[in-house]
Motif scaffolding. Sequence first.
Motif, short mmCIF file in Angstrom:
data_model
loop_
_atom_site.label_atom_id
_atom_site.label_comp_id
_atom_site.label_asym_id
_atom_site.label_seq_id
_atom_site.Cartn_x
_atom_site.Cartn_y
_atom_site.Cartn_z
N TRP A 5 1.09 -1.39 -0.15
CA TRP A 5 0.07 0.00 -0.07
C TRP A 5 0.90 1.26 -0.17
CZ3 TRP A 5 -4.91 -0.54 -0.68
CH2 TRP A 5 -5.60 -1.67 -0.56
N GLY A 6 0.47 2.15 -0.77
CA GLY A 6 0.95 3.46 -0.60
C GLY A 6 0.21 4.63 -0.75
N GLU A 7 0.70 5.85 -0.82
CA GLU A 7 -0.01 7.00 -1.06
C GLU A 7 0.38 7.67 -2.39
OE1 GLU A 7 -0.08 9.68 2.17
OE2 GLU A 7 -0.59 8.06 3.61
N GLY A 8 -0.42 8.20 -3.40
CA GLY A 8 0.08 8.64 -4.62
C GLY A 8 1.66 8.83 -4.90
N GLU A 14 -0.87 4.51 -15.69
CA GLU A 14 -1.58 3.55 -14.96
C GLU A 14 -2.92 3.66 -14.78
OE1 GLU A 14 2.13 2.33 -11.84
OE2 GLU A 14 1.52 4.31 -11.87
N TYR A 15 -3.38 4.84 -14.58
CA TYR A 15 -4.53 5.09 -13.94
C TYR A 15 -5.75 4.85 -15.20
CZ TYR A 15 -8.68 8.17 -12.82
OH TYR A 15 -9.90 8.49 -12.62
N LEU A 16 -5.24 5.34 -16.55
CA LEU A 16 -6.32 4.92 -17.76
C LEU A 16 -6.28 3.22 -17.84
CD1 LEU A 16 -5.07 7.72 -20.04
CD2 LEU A 16 -7.10 7.44 -18.65
N GLU A 17 -5.23 2.50 -17.68
CA GLU A 17 -5.19 1.25 -17.69
C GLU A 17 -5.92 0.42 -16.75
OE1 GLU A 17 -4.12 -2.77 -19.45
OE2 GLU A 17 -4.38 -0.84 -20.14
N LEU A 18 -5.89 0.87 -15.72
CA LEU A 18 -6.65 0.43 -14.47
C LEU A 18 -8.27 0.54 -14.93
CD1 LEU A 18 -6.43 -1.21 -11.64
CD2 LEU A 18 -6.50 0.99 -10.68
N ARG A 19 -8.63 1.86 -15.31
CA ARG A 19 -9.79 2.15 -15.72
C ARG A 19 -10.24 1.35 -16.69
NH1 ARG A 19 -12.31 6.58 -13.71
NH2 ARG A 19 -13.90 6.53 -15.76
N LYS A 48 3.83 -6.45 -6.83
CA LYS A 48 5.39 -6.65 -7.49
C LYS A 48 5.59 -5.34 -8.30
CE LYS A 48 5.06 -11.70 -7.20
NZ LYS A 48 4.43 -12.55 -8.01
N GLY A 49 5.36 -4.12 -7.57
CA GLY A 49 5.43 -2.98 -8.49
C GLY A 49 4.22 -2.64 -9.42
N LYS A 50 3.38 -3.38 -9.93
CA LYS A 50 2.28 -3.09 -10.88
C LYS A 50 1.06 -2.79 -9.84
CE LYS A 50 -0.14 -4.80 -14.81
NZ LYS A 50 -0.40 -5.93 -15.64
N LEU A 51 0.43 -1.60 -10.53
CA LEU A 51 -0.78 -1.01 -9.93
C LEU A 51 -1.76 -2.20 -10.05
CD1 LEU A 51 -1.96 1.35 -8.60
CD2 LEU A 51 -2.92 2.21 -11.00
N ALA A 52 -2.32 -2.57 -8.82
CA ALA A 52 -3.37 -3.51 -8.73
C ALA A 52 -4.78 -2.73 -8.43
CB ALA A 52 -3.26 -4.55 -7.84
N ALA A 53 -4.73 -1.74 -7.84
CA ALA A 53 -5.92 -0.95 -7.17
C ALA A 53 -5.64 0.49 -6.75
CB ALA A 53 -6.57 -1.75 -6.05
N MET A 54 -6.58 1.16 -6.73
CA MET A 54 -6.21 2.55 -6.20
C MET A 54 -7.46 3.25 -5.81
SD MET A 54 -7.41 5.09 -8.78
CE MET A 54 -6.54 6.48 -8.46
N GLY A 55 -7.37 4.28 -5.00
CA GLY A 55 -8.66 4.88 -4.74
C GLY A 55 -8.21 6.58 -4.40
#
Length: 66
Positions: A5-8, A14-19, A48-55
Amino acid sequence: MSIRWGEGPLSVEEYLELRRLAGLSEFSPEAARIGLANSLHIVTARDKGKLAAMGRLVGDLSLIHI
């Protein structure tokens, strides 16, 4: 799976791919950049460094949406 877990921040790409993966509507890169830049707070989950979720928190400091 080892989630960190991290903060922005996160990249526009990354954001567009997650969407896209979540089946959400498409944004232009410029709209995504503006939206991310105007977030009150961003949290990320990476596997492993790849974005899996965000809020993110969005609002005007009077009304806040999570």
